[in-house]
Every structure is written in C-alpha cells, then in structure tokens.
Design a protein around this motif. Structure first.
Motif, PDB file in Angstrom:
ATOM      1  N   LYS A 106       0.843  -1.191   0.000  1.00  0.00           N
ATOM      2  CA  LYS A 106       0.000   0.000   0.000  1.00  0.00           C
ATOM      3  C   LYS A 106       0.881   1.245   0.000  1.00  0.00           C
ATOM      4  CE  LYS A 106      -4.146  -1.716   2.222  1.00  0.00           C
ATOM      5  NZ  LYS A 106      -5.170  -1.312   1.283  1.00  0.00           N
ATOM      6  N   ALA A 107       0.362   2.269  -0.620  1.00  0.00           N
ATOM      7  CA  ALA A 107       1.068   3.550  -0.679  1.00  0.00           C
ATOM      8  C   ALA A 107       0.620   4.452   0.465  1.00  0.00           C
ATOM      9  CB  ALA A 107       0.789   4.235  -2.007  1.00  0.00           C
ATOM     10  N   THR A 108       1.580   5.183   1.013  1.00  0.00           N
ATOM     11  CA  THR A 108       1.300   6.273   1.936  1.00  0.00           C
ATOM     12  C   THR A 108       1.615   7.560   1.193  1.00  0.00           C
ATOM     13  OG1 THR A 108       1.897   4.921   3.845  1.00  0.00           O
ATOM     14  CG2 THR A 108       1.881   7.314   4.157  1.00  0.00           C
ATOM     15  N   ILE A 109       0.651   8.466   1.162  1.00  0.00           N
ATOM     16  CA  ILE A 109       0.794   9.711   0.406  1.00  0.00           C
ATOM     17  C   ILE A 109       1.030  10.872   1.362  1.00  0.00           C
ATOM     18  CG2 ILE A 109      -0.352  11.323  -1.166  1.00  0.00           C
ATOM     19  CD1 ILE A 109      -2.008   8.897  -2.152  1.00  0.00           C
ATOM     20  N   PHE A 110       2.030  11.685   1.043  1.00  0.00           N
ATOM     21  CA  PHE A 110       2.316  12.915   1.774  1.00  0.00           C
ATOM     22  C   PHE A 110       2.064  14.078   0.820  1.00  0.00           C
ATOM     23  CE2 PHE A 110       4.711   9.604   3.793  1.00  0.00           C
ATOM     24  CZ  PHE A 110       4.648   9.893   5.140  1.00  0.00           C
ATOM     25  N   SER A 111       0.996  14.841   1.055  1.00  0.00           N
ATOM     26  CA  SER A 111       0.649  15.973   0.192  1.00  0.00           C
ATOM     27  C   SER A 111       0.312  17.182   1.054  1.00  0.00           C
ATOM     28  CB  SER A 111      -0.532  15.619  -0.719  1.00  0.00           C
ATOM     29  OG  SER A 111      -1.686  15.374   0.048  1.00  0.00           O
ATOM     30  N   ASP A 112       0.291  18.350   0.425  1.00  0.00           N
ATOM     31  CA  ASP A 112       0.074  19.584   1.179  1.00  0.00           C
ATOM     32  C   ASP A 112      -1.325  19.695   1.779  1.00  0.00           C
ATOM     33  OD1 ASP A 112      -1.359  20.086  -1.127  1.00  0.00           O
ATOM     34  OD2 ASP A 112      -0.245  21.879  -1.676  1.00  0.00           O
ATOM     35  N   ASP A 113      -2.275  18.908   1.299  1.00  0.00           N
ATOM     36  CA  ASP A 113      -3.621  18.985   1.861  1.00  0.00           C
ATOM     37  C   ASP A 113      -3.880  17.955   2.961  1.00  0.00           C
ATOM     38  OD1 ASP A 113      -3.538  16.921   0.028  1.00  0.00           O
ATOM     39  OD2 ASP A 113      -5.490  17.350  -0.844  1.00  0.00           O
ATOM     40  N   GLN A 114      -2.881  17.093   3.239  1.00  0.00           N
ATOM     41  CA  GLN A 114      -3.065  16.134   4.330  1.00  0.00           C
ATOM     42  C   GLN A 114      -1.830  15.962   5.204  1.00  0.00           C
ATOM     43  OE1 GLN A 114      -4.280  12.586   2.288  1.00  0.00           O
ATOM     44  NE2 GLN A 114      -2.214  11.982   1.773  1.00  0.00           N
ATOM     45  N   THR A 115      -0.807  16.762   4.959  1.00  0.00           N
ATOM     46  CA  THR A 115       0.448  16.677   5.705  1.00  0.00           C
ATOM     47  C   THR A 115       0.867  18.090   6.085  1.00  0.00           C
ATOM     48  OG1 THR A 115       1.083  14.810   4.297  1.00  0.00           O
ATOM     49  CG2 THR A 115       2.828  15.807   5.619  1.00  0.00           C
ATOM     50  N   ASP A 116       1.325  18.277   7.328  1.00  0.00           N
ATOM     51  CA  ASP A 116       1.793  19.628   7.676  1.00  0.00           C
ATOM     52  C   ASP A 116       3.019  19.951   6.825  1.00  0.00           C
ATOM     53  OD1 ASP A 116       4.404  19.636   9.436  1.00  0.00           O
ATOM     54  OD2 ASP A 116       3.205  17.960  10.199  1.00  0.00           O
ATOM     55  N   LEU A 117       3.196  21.229   6.539  1.00  0.00           N
ATOM     56  CA  LEU A 117       4.182  21.655   5.542  1.00  0.00           C
ATOM     57  C   LEU A 117       5.614  21.311   5.919  1.00  0.00           C
ATOM     58  CD1 LEU A 117       2.625  25.011   4.309  1.00  0.00           C
ATOM     59  CD2 LEU A 117       2.458  22.724   3.316  1.00  0.00           C
ATOM     60  N   ASP A 118       5.963  21.360   7.208  1.00  0.00           N
ATOM     61  CA  ASP A 118       7.324  20.990   7.612  1.00  0.00           C
ATOM     62  C   ASP A 118       7.586  19.506   7.371  1.00  0.00           C
ATOM     63  OD1 ASP A 118       8.106  23.548   8.353  1.00  0.00           O
ATOM     64  OD2 ASP A 118       7.512  23.281  10.444  1.00  0.00           O
ATOM     65  N   THR A 119       6.605  18.671   7.697  1.00  0.00           N
ATOM     66  CA  THR A 119       6.751  17.232   7.455  1.00  0.00           C
ATOM     67  C   THR A 119       6.844  16.947   5.967  1.00  0.00           C
ATOM     68  OG1 THR A 119       5.563  16.691   9.490  1.00  0.00           O
ATOM     69  CG2 THR A 119       5.692  14.959   7.810  1.00  0.00           C
ATOM     70  N   LYS A 154       7.923  18.934   3.596  1.00  0.00           N
ATOM     71  CA  LYS A 154       9.242  19.387   3.141  1.00  0.00           C
ATOM     72  C   LYS A 154      10.303  18.348   3.491  1.00  0.00           C
ATOM     73  CE  LYS A 154      11.575  22.525   5.417  1.00  0.00           C
ATOM     74  NZ  LYS A 154      12.065  23.781   5.999  1.00  0.00           N
ATOM     75  N   ASP A 155      10.263  17.825   4.712  1.00  0.00           N
ATOM     76  CA  ASP A 155      11.244  16.822   5.136  1.00  0.00           C
ATOM     77  C   ASP A 155      11.143  15.540   4.315  1.00  0.00           C
ATOM     78  OD1 ASP A 155      12.150  18.579   7.078  1.00  0.00           O
ATOM     79  OD2 ASP A 155      11.069  17.590   8.723  1.00  0.00           O
ATOM     80  N   VAL A 156       9.929  15.077   4.065  1.00  0.00           N
ATOM     81  CA  VAL A 156       9.740  13.829   3.318  1.00  0.00           C
ATOM     82  C   VAL A 156      10.163  14.001   1.854  1.00  0.00           C
ATOM     83  CG1 VAL A 156       8.049  12.111   2.565  1.00  0.00           C
ATOM     84  CG2 VAL A 156       7.959  12.986   4.887  1.00  0.00           C
ATOM     85  N   LEU A 157       9.870  15.143   1.267  1.00  0.00           N
ATOM     86  CA  LEU A 157      10.314  15.401  -0.109  1.00  0.00           C
ATOM     87  C   LEU A 157      11.842  15.427  -0.186  1.00  0.00           C
ATOM     88  CD1 LEU A 157       7.679  18.068  -1.145  1.00  0.00           C
ATOM     89  CD2 LEU A 157       7.958  15.804  -2.190  1.00  0.00           C
ATOM     90  N   ARG A 158      12.484  15.993   0.823  1.00  0.00           N
ATOM     91  CA  ARG A 158      13.945  16.003   0.865  1.00  0.00           C
ATOM     92  C   ARG A 158      14.491  14.590   1.034  1.00  0.00           C
ATOM     93  NH1 ARG A 158      16.115  21.189   4.315  1.00  0.00           N
ATOM     94  NH2 ARG A 158      15.305  22.824   2.948  1.00  0.00           N
ATOM     95  N   ILE A 159      13.847  13.784   1.855  1.00  0.00           N
ATOM     96  CA  ILE A 159      14.248  12.386   2.029  1.00  0.00           C
ATOM     97  C   ILE A 159      14.166  11.656   0.694  1.00  0.00           C
ATOM     98  CG2 ILE A 159      13.486  10.181   3.023  1.00  0.00           C
ATOM     99  CD1 ILE A 159      12.739  11.863   5.569  1.00  0.00           C
ATOM    100  N   ALA A 160      13.101  11.906  -0.059  1.00  0.00           N
ATOM    101  CA  ALA A 160      12.944  11.260  -1.362  1.00  0.00           C
ATOM    102  C   ALA A 160      14.105  11.619  -2.290  1.00  0.00           C
ATOM    103  CB  ALA A 160      11.610  11.654  -1.994  1.00  0.00           C
ATOM    104  N   PHE A 161      14.494  12.887  -2.296  1.00  0.00           N
ATOM    105  CA  PHE A 161      15.613  13.311  -3.141  1.00  0.00           C
ATOM    106  C   PHE A 161      16.894  12.618  -2.714  1.00  0.00           C
ATOM    107  CE2 PHE A 161      19.308  15.854  -4.122  1.00  0.00           C
ATOM    108  CZ  PHE A 161      19.103  16.185  -5.446  1.00  0.00           C
ATOM    109  N   ARG A 162      17.215  12.693  -1.425  1.00  0.00           N
ATOM    110  CA  ARG A 162      18.455  12.088  -0.920  1.00  0.00           C
ATOM    111  C   ARG A 162      18.505  10.590  -1.218  1.00  0.00           C
ATOM    112  NH1 ARG A 162      17.192  15.081   4.011  1.00  0.00           N
ATOM    113  NH2 ARG A 162      18.518  16.927   4.088  1.00  0.00           N
ATOM    114  N   SER A 163      17.392   9.933  -0.985  1.00  0.00           N
ATOM    115  CA  SER A 163      17.333   8.485  -1.148  1.00  0.00           C
ATOM    116  C   SER A 163      17.484   8.066  -2.607  1.00  0.00           C
ATOM    117  CB  SER A 163      16.015   7.975  -0.578  1.00  0.00           C
ATOM    118  OG  SER A 163      15.927   6.596  -0.664  1.00  0.00           O
ATOM    119  N   ALA A 164      16.885   8.808  -3.511  1.00  0.00           N
ATOM    120  CA  ALA A 164      16.942   8.458  -4.933  1.00  0.00           C
ATOM    121  C   ALA A 164      18.253   8.862  -5.595  1.00  0.00           C
ATOM    122  CB  ALA A 164      15.770   9.086  -5.679  1.00  0.00           C
TER     123      ALA A 164
END
Length: 140
Positions: free
Chosen positions: A81-94, A96-106
């Motif tokens: 299952k997918a977990t989605i982090f978007s601006d309408d269901q995730t606080d903006l700091d979280t 931002k952190d998860v998007l940065r994690i995605a960049f670093r990881s990839a």
C-alpha cells in the motif's frame, strides 16, 4: 524468491529505476515509470498531483512496484500500500522533510540548494509517496 528488507535497502542503494502499477477507476492497470529510493522498509518517490499515479493512489492505495537494474536483472517487486504525503493532508514541515528524504534516497546526495528545491516542490505541487511492502520478491 522472497527478499528481506535489508536486501531491499542494499539493492536500492544502487538501483533507482522502477515501474509502478496502480489501478484505474475502470479496474485496468496504470503503469508509470518512477525514480525511487529506500525509506523505512519500502520505496519512496515523488510525483505531481495531476499525474494518474497520484489520482489512482488517492482512490486506492494498493500498488506494486518493480525496481530493476539497468539491464532488467536483477529486479525486486514490492506489493503493498502507498502512503501519500501531500500539502492537503500533511503539515508543511513534514512534507518538506519527506520530499527532501525522497531526493536524498533516490540520488544518494544532498541537493546543492535546499531552498530552491523546496520552492520547486511547492511550485510543482509535488507529493511524496512511500510504497510500504507487504510482500517483496525478485531475483537478487
């Protein structure tokens, strides 16, 4: 062959090319090419809100992800299952952190200008998606 999460992490350190399978509203499969990295036992990637993969996963989080080396062998499949982090269901700091994690990881590196990266993610309405594997198999 069943794959353990430690083996998945090792494989994803060097292999980032993947094909995501989601389900359309009519029940047909939707395949999307994505670039992934390892995160918390699964795979993480980003996309925009206007993409079929986001729309499909918003409706039905069940998905499969095939991650392959450049010559298609070895490969690993994550079913889950997918977990989605978007601006309408995730606080903006979280988000931002998860998007940065995605960049670093990839990419395996830091972005040269995180402020520029954050602005681009916001401008593009990017979301982060983690595929949480219930079943992992492949040909390692």
């Amino acid at each position: 062959m069943t794959i353990q999460k430690g083996e998945l992490e090792s494989f994803l350190a060097d292999n980032h090319d993947a094909v995501l399978s989601t389900t359309r509203s009519n029940g047909a499969a939707q395949l999307s090419v994505v670039t992934v990295g390892f995160h918390k036992g699964g795979a993480i990637f980003t996309t925009t809100k206007d993409r079929a993969k986001f729309i499909n996963l918003s409706r039905n989080q069940n998905c499969s992800l095939l991650i392959s080396s450049s010559d298609w062998r070895p490969y690993v499949v994550l079913e889950g299952k997918a977990t989605i982090f978007s601006d309408d269901q995730t606080d903006l700091d979280t988000l931002k952190d998860v998007l940065r994690i995605a960049f670093r990881s990839a990419t395996g590196k830091e972005h040269p200008d995180w402020n520029e990266y954050d602005e681009a993610m916001k401008r593009d309405s990017r979301v982060a998606i983690i595929v949480n594997a219930k079943n992992i198999y492949g040909t390692l």
